[in-house]
Motif scaffolding. Sequence first.
Motif, mmCIF file in Angstrom:
data_model
loop_
_atom_site.group_PDB
_atom_site.id
_atom_site.type_symbol
_atom_site.label_atom_id
_atom_site.label_comp_id
_atom_site.label_asym_id
_atom_site.label_seq_id
_atom_site.Cartn_x
_atom_site.Cartn_y
_atom_site.Cartn_z
ATOM 1 N N ALA A 138 9.267 -3.341 -8.183
ATOM 2 C CA ALA A 138 7.940 -3.791 -7.762
ATOM 3 C C ALA A 138 7.836 -5.295 -7.945
ATOM 4 O O ALA A 138 8.451 -5.887 -8.824
ATOM 5 C CB ALA A 138 6.854 -3.077 -8.558
ATOM 6 N N THR A 180 5.368 -8.891 -8.184
ATOM 7 C CA THR A 180 4.053 -9.421 -8.551
ATOM 8 C C THR A 180 3.875 -10.759 -7.852
ATOM 9 O O THR A 180 4.704 -11.651 -7.977
ATOM 10 C CB THR A 180 3.918 -9.613 -10.075
ATOM 11 O OG1 THR A 180 4.086 -8.337 -10.710
ATOM 12 C CG2 THR A 180 2.551 -10.178 -10.439
ATOM 13 N N ASP A 208 3.381 -2.759 -5.652
ATOM 14 C CA ASP A 208 3.374 -4.187 -5.975
ATOM 15 C C ASP A 208 2.035 -4.567 -6.597
ATOM 16 O O ASP A 208 1.040 -3.851 -6.465
ATOM 17 C CB ASP A 208 3.577 -5.044 -4.720
ATOM 18 C CG ASP A 208 5.013 -5.021 -4.204
ATOM 19 O OD1 ASP A 208 5.905 -4.490 -4.897
ATOM 20 O OD2 ASP A 208 5.243 -5.545 -3.089
ATOM 21 N N SER A 209 2.027 -5.722 -7.254
ATOM 22 C CA SER A 209 0.823 -6.190 -7.946
ATOM 23 C C SER A 209 0.471 -7.610 -7.529
ATOM 24 O O SER A 209 1.325 -8.356 -7.042
ATOM 25 C CB SER A 209 1.056 -6.200 -9.464
ATOM 26 O OG SER A 209 1.363 -4.918 -9.933
ATOM 27 N N THR A 262 -2.438 -3.594 -9.635
ATOM 28 C CA THR A 262 -1.364 -2.930 -8.896
ATOM 29 C C THR A 262 -1.980 -2.141 -7.755
ATOM 30 O O THR A 262 -2.977 -1.447 -7.933
ATOM 31 C CB THR A 262 -0.573 -1.994 -9.832
ATOM 32 O OG1 THR A 262 -0.021 -2.777 -10.898
ATOM 33 C CG2 THR A 262 0.556 -1.293 -9.086
ATOM 34 N N ASP A 299 -1.248 0.721 -5.248
ATOM 35 C CA ASP A 299 -0.381 1.859 -4.963
ATOM 36 C C ASP A 299 -0.700 2.532 -3.629
ATOM 37 O O ASP A 299 0.159 3.182 -3.045
ATOM 38 C CB ASP A 299 -0.504 2.904 -6.079
ATOM 39 C CG ASP A 299 0.036 2.397 -7.398
ATOM 40 O OD1 ASP A 299 1.107 1.774 -7.407
ATOM 41 O OD2 ASP A 299 -0.622 2.617 -8.431
#
Length: 149
Positions: free
Chosen positions: A21, A23, A50-51, A88, A90
């Motif tokens: 993931a 950021t 991902d964030s 995050t 999702d």
Amino acid sequence: MRVKLAAVLIAFGLAAAPAFAETIEVRMLNRGQNGSMVFEPDYVELKPGDSIKFRVGHKSHNAASIEGMVPDGYAGFKGQINEEIEVTFDTTGFYGIKCSPHFAMGMVMLIKVGEVELTEAFRKAEVPGRARGRFDAIFARMDQAKAAQ
């Protein structure tokens, strides 16, 4: 033995998945490339999981989801003023984001998560006038990029 090895490899693969993931940092600014009261960047494409880390570039800002501009069932989020938060994403879809105290001044951004098409209903969501102008500019850039492909 093979069953144990397979189970270990599967467990390792599942445990390692979050490591892939990403950021992305988004700054909340009084002035930026696109004028005053902006998120930079104002449009981000993510993969599910991902964030975004919302960074305070200048004081008196926050990041919050815009009701009616998130995927169905998404509870939303709202950071405190001057708070750097990491969120995050999702669920696949589009997310409208605002700075609560500067929403009417057009401080908004757009997040796309996964492969999804922007609907007319999302494009026409009710927002203050300056926010509408900023969103329309983001939508136009998206449309130009899609047409160039």
